[in-house]
Design a protein around this motif. Sequence first.
Motif: not given
Length: 267
Positions: A3, A70, A72, A116, A119, A122
């Motif tokens: 992460k 990304r 996380d 987030m 994705q 998050g």
Amino acid sequence: MSKVVLITGGSSGIGKSIGEYLADRDYKVYGTSRNPDKYLDSKFPILALDVKDSLTINSTVAKVIENEGRLDVLINNAGAGITGPIEEIPEEEIKNNFETNFFGPINVIKAVLPQMRKQGDGLIINVTSIAGYMGLPYRGVYSASKGALELITEAFRMELKDFNIKMTNIAPGDFATNIAAGRYHAPLLDDSPYKTPYSNTLDLMNTHVDSGSDPNLMAKEVYKIINNPNPKIHYKVGEFMQKFSIVLKRILPDKVYEKLLMNHYKI
């Protein structure tokens, strides 16, 4: 896949402890500081970010996403202390504290939310304070700014639910960090009507920090939160009596609780 974690104020104190704890467990950690060149020996990268400057916020968040693809976890840890009689604290210093402790975290949250949401998941952890649960004498501005962050987190959680983005607060008590050195202290004025009680309270506050808990307790709690699929709304970390003071506020009559605080601070 490890992460990716972004920690504001990650160069010292609680933020550094959290970052090192997570980095040792194979998280990809980025910390931030207004002066990253001072921390070239950090266990994890320290990037330039000032929570009062949206340009640095957006630039650093974009850099993390560019590097990792990304983001996380955001840990909103950067904050500032402030003490003094509210009547004697300059308005600009009150505004400055809210810019750091309240508006700053909101702007960092706004910067990470599009990624987030993209994705589909998050986690945002806002580091507040046990002081944010009560109005403390000669720490009233600090209590108010941290309390405001606690409350807005409650609202944010409900607004973000549809996007699978989770948010929580973690409120530390007194920890052995350098926060006291970075506080704004309203000066002790010889002709101030608050001179004696403010001086006594200031000495007590500094003693609490000097004898505070190990910041690794915060790091361990943050690690648990990250690995909890359904984190709570509020977490408190600190000495038993500090956490219990929140319970007492809920169950005691207002004036009784006020008297307890005044006795504690000897005012």
